[in-house]
Every structure is written in structure tokens, then in C-alpha cells.
Design a protein around this motif. Structure first.
Motif, mmCIF file in Angstrom:
data_model
loop_
_atom_site.group_PDB
_atom_site.id
_atom_site.type_symbol
_atom_site.label_atom_id
_atom_site.label_comp_id
_atom_site.label_asym_id
_atom_site.label_seq_id
_atom_site.Cartn_x
_atom_site.Cartn_y
_atom_site.Cartn_z
ATOM 1 N N HIS A 297 -16.715 -1.164 -0.162
ATOM 2 C CA HIS A 297 -15.321 -1.196 0.295
ATOM 3 C C HIS A 297 -15.062 -2.343 1.268
ATOM 4 O O HIS A 297 -13.968 -2.491 1.785
ATOM 5 C CB HIS A 297 -14.953 0.124 0.994
ATOM 6 N N VAL B 228 0.846 -1.195 0.000
ATOM 7 C CA VAL B 228 0.000 0.000 0.000
ATOM 8 C C VAL B 228 0.887 1.254 0.000
ATOM 9 O O VAL B 228 0.761 2.135 -0.849
ATOM 10 C CB VAL B 228 -0.931 -0.006 1.239
ATOM 11 N N GLU C 72 -6.201 -0.898 -2.713
ATOM 12 C CA GLU C 72 -7.045 -0.553 -1.577
ATOM 13 C C GLU C 72 -7.854 0.717 -1.929
ATOM 14 O O GLU C 72 -7.345 1.584 -2.657
ATOM 15 C CB GLU C 72 -6.158 -0.269 -0.358
ATOM 16 N N PRO D 84 -4.111 -8.810 0.316
ATOM 17 C CA PRO D 84 -4.295 -7.443 -0.176
ATOM 18 C C PRO D 84 -5.735 -7.270 -0.678
ATOM 19 O O PRO D 84 -6.390 -8.250 -1.046
ATOM 20 C CB PRO D 84 -3.299 -7.338 -1.339
ATOM 21 N N TYR D 85 -6.196 -6.033 -0.721
ATOM 22 C CA TYR D 85 -7.529 -5.738 -1.211
ATOM 23 C C TYR D 85 -7.695 -6.286 -2.628
ATOM 24 O O TYR D 85 -6.766 -6.169 -3.406
ATOM 25 C CB TYR D 85 -7.736 -4.213 -1.213
ATOM 26 N N PRO E 201 -9.067 -7.833 4.936
ATOM 27 C CA PRO E 201 -7.988 -6.922 5.373
ATOM 28 C C PRO E 201 -7.257 -7.392 6.638
ATOM 29 O O PRO E 201 -7.915 -7.809 7.604
ATOM 30 C CB PRO E 201 -8.699 -5.603 5.657
#
Ligand code: UD1
Length: 420
Positions: free
Chosen positions: A261, A166, A191, A300-301, A305
Motif C-alpha cells: 500500500h 476519493v 486508493e 492520486p494513488y 500521497p
């Protein structure tokens, strides 16, 4: 040092307003270094990490001024007068390393303290440095500091990340926005906070394509200008309060929570027996009957999470089955396990996996918060436990959760902060 006392056993019921995302706000504040004009950010959460970032920016000559009096809108700007990010600030918050790219892009030099180890793992910044080297920067280590310099302007490059990061994606995205030519970031992190940063950079005049994908293409421009940007809601805060409702057998409305999300988190909560309804203004969360064991692996997204792992483990501690929780992002992120076990949980760690065997009840105990998400997992356990839980060392919590005890108390929790 403050402590939080919880008397558990009260089902939550009520409404909670979710704030702006910490992990979006921090890089967005740094993005203000990319222009001489003002960047105005709204929906900024009121957190210790935001204060730390304000201090760091001030040290570089960039002012962070509140607009209005609720502290949620910040006007950020100024001229870079120092290119040094000192140890005192970087050691408190790893996101400080994000100034590296913008400093090199704007001034051709940067001196940033090495972040060093961190409670949840080694967390190096080698990917940040390698990417910037590909763009023309040179680095050397000097007295615990990384000294970076670039001759002229950074230039575009094709950077293929060996692992998804990230922070490295954000650092290079900001540097590439002002580099000479085209940069491609492949295997980039996607993300939602990175999408938020990229959209703000484009509003500032950057040319970024592929937003929300794992391949970002950036055509560098000569300069960026000011903009106004509203920060996305915090998906981790949303998921955390969803777990709080579930663990207490309660029901809450999470205003501003966004299901898009939280795909993997919502899927897992539903598997565990939690009803999640997506409504126009947010998410409604309600535990149906018992909690069922559900396995998770952090990724990872758009995977599950790592920042939700500790909270979900607390939930699984009270399930009617077993759950395997595998952590693939950070190598040392099970520090909440011994503390949860002190409250009666049955969790065994083997390597990167933890087996959680559900128990019918937890019992309150004095526990020690070790990092941000571990701290909040202990709060969740305390809300569901019989008797009193005292969470010590809560400064970690204040880095990432705004007014956690007020938000929970407003939903009926018996929780208070004891100044220490
Ligand atoms: C960000 C989030 C943090 C979250 C993490 C993973 C912010 C401010 N923090 O942290 O809350 O837990 O993403 O979703 O947004 N790595 C390297 N070399 C590097 C960089 C990273 O080996 O140069 C490794 C790390 O040690 C870790 C993995 O890559 O094992 C992922 O780290 P990264 O995504 O970079 O996390 P952060 O940006 O530090």
C-alpha cells in the motif's frame, strides 16, 4: 487546549503497532447505513474522527456499539430515523458528506450541511452531487444545506470523473450498490481504502467488479445484509512513523505496515537513503547514513500521497541536498512551511512547488499545528531538532493519530502531552 512538548535529538529505536486506517474506517462506518442488519468492524482506530462519525450516525438513528472492551471492534446498525447531517458535525469533518449517497439510496432524501472551506483548500463536493444527479437525484441549496431528493430509486449510470476524487468515488460506490441497474465509475480513485470499502460492500451482498482499478462496475441489488469486516492497516500512519525513524537516524519495526500500500512512499524513502525491509509481520525501517534530497509530486494513488507530503518535507529539511516537493491535489497544503522555517528549515514555496534546501540541524521552537498532517510534520521536526519544541493546538493530531506520544515515547523519544 493540549500541547505536545518534545526534547529532540534522540534516535528512535523499538517497535510500533500500526492501527486500522482512519480513511477506510470512516466510509466503512457509513456503509452500515445501507442495511438494516449489523455491520461489525474490527481493527477500528481510536481517534477523534471516529467519535465524530459515531455522533453523526447516532443523529441519523444508527447506533455504534463497542464489542468487547478494547474499543477496536464496533457493531453498527439501526433504522434511519433522520436524514439530516447537521452543520455542527459536518463542519468538523468533511467525510460527513459520505452519508449523502447512502441516505438517498435508502430513504430517497437527504439534507446535508455544505462542508464549506477547509484549511487545506476549497475541497468542494460538486463531483459527489453531479454523480448522484446522473443517478436520478435532484439537489437544491437551502440555508447552507444541500437538500437532495430522488423520485423512487436511484438508477445506474455511467459516471466519468473529470478529476480523481476519493470521497466522490466512495459516495457513488455506496449509492450504486443499492441503485436500480448497472453503474460504471470511470476514472475512479483506487486508493487502498476504496478497495477495502468495496470488499466490505461485496461481503454485504453488493456486486462490485473491478476492485482496485480505476473502473468500477456495480450491479445494484435490492438490499444488502450485515457482515463482519477487518479494516486495513493505516498506510499514512505507517509512512509517518517510517519518516520518524528516518529523521532521527533511528530504527523501528512497524508491525502491520504493508509495503504493497506504500509503493511510492517506500521508493522515495529508499531514494532518500532509508532502508525499508518488508518482513512477514510488517516493515523494518532504518536510516543508512545521511539523508539525500529526493523530489516528490503528490498524485492520486498509486502516486505519492498528499497525506505524506508534510512529513516527507520535514525529512527533506535535514537532507544533504535539495528536494522539490510539488503538491497537485490540494491548493493550500503548505501551511507547515512557515512553521518548519521557524525551526531553521530553508524552504521556499513557489506556486504548487516548494524547494527544500537541506540544513544540518533544526532548532526547537514553539510552533502551531494547522491541519492533521502538518501537525505531525512538526512533531517529526521536533524529534530531530536541538532543544525543545512545543507543538500547540494538537487537536488536529488526535483526529488522525492514535496515542502518538505514547508510541514515540515507547521508542525512546522525549515527548509528552501537556494538558492545556
Ligand atoms: C480524501 C482523504 C484525505 C486525502 C484526500 C486525497 C478521507 C476521509 N480523506 O479526502 O485524507 O488527503 O482524499 O487523497 O478519505 N474535489 C473536487 N470536487 C469534489 C471532490 C473533490 O473538486 O466533489 C477536489 C478536491 O478539492 C481536491 C481533489 O478533488 O483538490 C481530491 O479530493 P478528494 O480525493 O475528494 O479528497 P477527500 O475525499 O476529501
Amino acid at each position: 487546549m493540549d500541547r505536545i512538548r518534545i526534547r529532540g535529538g534522540k534516535p528512535l529505536s523499538g517497535e510500533i503497532i500500526i492501527g486500522g486506517a482512519k480513511n477506510a474506517a470512516l466510509p466503512l462506518m457509513v456503509a452500515a447505513m445501507l442495511t438494516d442488519q449489523r455491520l461489525v468492524l474490527s481493527n477500528v482506530p481510536r481517534l477523534a474522527d471516529i467519535q465524530t462519525m459515531s455522533l453523526l450516525l447516532a443523529q441519523h438513528g444508527i447506533a455504534v456499539d463497542p464489542v468487547g472492551n478494547d474499543g477496536r471492534t464496533l457493531s453498527i446498525g439501526g433504522t434511519i430515523t433522520s436524514t439530516e447531517a447537521p452543520y455542527d458535525i459536518v463542519r468538523k469533518m468533511r467525510a460527513s458528506a459520505l452519508v449523502l449517497g447512502p441516505l438517498l439510496a435508502r430513504t430517497g432524501e437527504a439534507r446535508v450541511s455544505m462542508p464549506g472551506g477547509c484549511a487545506i483548500g476549497a475541497r468542494p463536493i460538486d463531483l459527489h452531487l453531479k454523480g448522484l444527479e446522473q443517478m436520478g437525484a435532484a439537489f437544491r441549496l437551502d440555508g447552507g444545506y444541500i437538500d437532495g431528493a430522488v423520485n423512487g430509486r436511484l438508477h445506474g449510470a455511467t459516471i466519468v470523473f473529470p478529476i480523481v476524487s476519493v470521497g466522490a468515488t466512495e459516495n457513488l460506490l455506496m449509492a450504486a450498490a443499492l441503485a436500480d441497474g448497472r453503474t460504471v465509475l470511470a476514472n475512479a480513485a483506487r486508493e487502498p481504502e476504496i478497495g477495502d470499502l468495496a470488499r466490505c460492500l461485496n461481503a454485504m451482498g453488493a456486486q462490485i467488479a473491478g476492485i482496485d482499478s480505476d473502473r468500477l462496475t456495480i450491479d445494484g441489488v435490492e438490499r444488502l445484509h450485515g457482515a463482519e469486516h477487518s479494516i486495513i492497516p493505516d498506510r499514512i500512519e505507517t509512512g509517518t512513523y517510517a519518516c520518524a525513524a528516518a529523521i532521527t537516524g533511528g530504527e523501528v519495526m512497524l508491525h502491520n505496515g504493508r509495503v504493497e500500500h506504500l509503493g511510492a512512499t517506500v521508493r522515495t524513502l529508499r531514494e532518500a537513503g532509508v532502508d525499508v525491509v518488508d518482513l512477514p509481520g510488517g516493515l523494518h525501517i532504518r536510516r543508512l547514513n545521511g539523508l539525500h534530497g529526493a523530489d516528490v509530486m503528490t498524485e492520486p494513488y498509486p502516486g505519492f500521497p498528499t497525506d505524506m507530503q508534510a512529513q516527507f518535507m520535514a525529512l527533506m529539511a535535514l537532507s544533504d541536498g535539495a528536494a522539490m516537493v510539488t503538491e497537485t491535489i490540494f491548493e493550500n497544503r503548505f501551511m507547515h512551511v512557515p512553521e518548519l522555517n521557524r525551526m531553521g528549515a530553508r524552504i521556499n514555496v513557489h506556486g504548487a512547488s516548494a524547494i527544500v534546501r537541506g540544513v544540518p540541524t533544526l532548532s526547537g521552537a514553539p510552533v502551531m499545528a494547522t491541519d492533521l498532517r502538518a501537525s505531525v510534520s512538526l512533531i517529526l521536526a521536533g524529534l530531530a531538532a536541538r532543544g525543545e519544541t512545543m507543538v500547540n493546538r494538537v487537536y488536529h493530531l488526535d483526529r488522525g493519530y492514535e496515542a502518538v506520544e505514547q508510541k514515540l515515547a515507547a521508542c525512546g523519544a522525549d515527548i509528552e502531552r501537556l494538558p492545556g
